[in-house]
Scaffold this motif. Sequence first.
Motif, mmCIF file in Angstrom:
data_model
loop_
_atom_site.group_PDB
_atom_site.id
_atom_site.type_symbol
_atom_site.label_atom_id
_atom_site.label_comp_id
_atom_site.label_asym_id
_atom_site.label_seq_id
_atom_site.Cartn_x
_atom_site.Cartn_y
_atom_site.Cartn_z
ATOM 1 N N SER A 159 -7.674 -0.708 1.224
ATOM 2 C CA SER A 159 -7.032 -1.410 0.114
ATOM 3 C C SER A 159 -6.773 -2.889 0.358
ATOM 4 O O SER A 159 -6.351 -3.597 -0.560
ATOM 5 C CB SER A 159 -5.696 -0.738 -0.233
ATOM 6 O OG SER A 159 -5.887 0.615 -0.595
ATOM 7 N N GLN A 203 0.836 -1.194 0.000
ATOM 8 C CA GLN A 203 0.000 0.000 0.000
ATOM 9 C C GLN A 203 0.877 1.254 0.000
ATOM 10 O O GLN A 203 0.592 2.225 -0.721
ATOM 11 C CB GLN A 203 -0.929 0.007 1.211
ATOM 12 C CG GLN A 203 -1.905 1.185 1.202
ATOM 13 C CD GLN A 203 -2.871 1.141 2.364
ATOM 14 O OE1 GLN A 203 -2.492 0.834 3.491
ATOM 15 N NE2 GLN A 203 -4.129 1.436 2.108
ATOM 16 N N LYS A 232 -3.110 -2.887 -8.289
ATOM 17 C CA LYS A 232 -3.529 -1.765 -9.137
ATOM 18 C C LYS A 232 -3.277 -2.048 -10.610
ATOM 19 O O LYS A 232 -3.947 -1.502 -11.498
ATOM 20 C CB LYS A 232 -2.810 -0.490 -8.695
ATOM 21 C CG LYS A 232 -3.286 0.766 -9.409
ATOM 22 C CD LYS A 232 -2.560 2.008 -8.909
ATOM 23 C CE LYS A 232 -3.007 2.386 -7.506
ATOM 24 N NZ LYS A 232 -2.402 3.663 -7.039
ATOM 25 N N PRO A 235 -7.689 0.420 -4.296
ATOM 26 C CA PRO A 235 -8.631 0.533 -3.175
ATOM 27 C C PRO A 235 -9.958 -0.166 -3.497
ATOM 28 O O PRO A 235 -10.495 -0.012 -4.591
ATOM 29 C CB PRO A 235 -8.827 2.045 -3.030
ATOM 30 C CG PRO A 235 -7.590 2.644 -3.626
ATOM 31 C CD PRO A 235 -7.225 1.737 -4.766
#
Length: 310
Positions: free
Chosen positions: A103, A79, A237, A86
């Motif tokens: 997250s 993170q 991500k 998230p």
Amino acid sequence: MIFTSAMMINDASALTVYTAGPGSLAKKLATGYEKQTGVKVNIFQATTGKVMARLEAEQANPIADVLISASWDTAEELQQRGWLLPYTSANAATIPDSLKSDSYVAQGISALGIVWDTKSGTPEPKEWADLTTPAFKDKVTTPDPSLSGASLDLLTGLQNGMGDAAWQLFGKLKNNGMVIGGPNAQALTPVLQGAKAAVFGAVDYVSYGSIQDGEAIKVIFPASGTVVAPRPMMILKSTQHAADAKAFVDYVLSPEGQELVANAWLMPARADIGAKRPLLSELKILPENSEGSSDRAAILQRFGKLFAAQ
């Protein structure tokens, strides 16, 4: 399907999950999710160290969509790096705040304890220090904290709870012949075989599964305290399958998914799902690490130097 470290994951249409054991749970979660959604799941399962090494090696061409680690520190670090997408699942409502963030969220929780061979002829240990007594000379193993995130969590928790006395304990264990036995399952094997009498800092769910299979061992949580190891689940991500990844997290945190977690002898993350083993409320928990990953790295280095003579 389950992939070993020697196999490649190359199905671009499938959801790819990297997970630090137990492999049987990962397979069941993948099967349940596939039945519910029709989306195929590829799984790479290994120790936390190997999973993270693979993730690092693939930075230029990310493959994993979802990561499930055995160490909370992994999620905090990723993170901080900005690697996580998230996401808060609606199914996380009954999960305690300490087990989730914006997250990442716990898939389930294990705890660290002493695993003792009831047929070893040694006295039943009640405390960590009992393994430093003459009765346990050359009869104790411990998982390698460089390979097991949960094992490193225990060292950190003991230092936080005991200070310098923790390092006196580690030194006495070393002098009493405790050996580092590889990852969690590998450290347990000599005890199951009768070659050793106890494991210092065993991950409990592995041993509960062995007890169910008829092994004569006992899981003991010292009254002075231990640590729990929440298993953080997170979406990378870099994922190209964000919707499927979110749906996978939803499934793992659904009642069906959490029942599968409980059946793997872990504590479910959800407070409204029962377990087959002791829950958080039944354990004394040592202070969590608040110094960050650099402190953990220093602990790992110091422990490694202590046992370097092996």
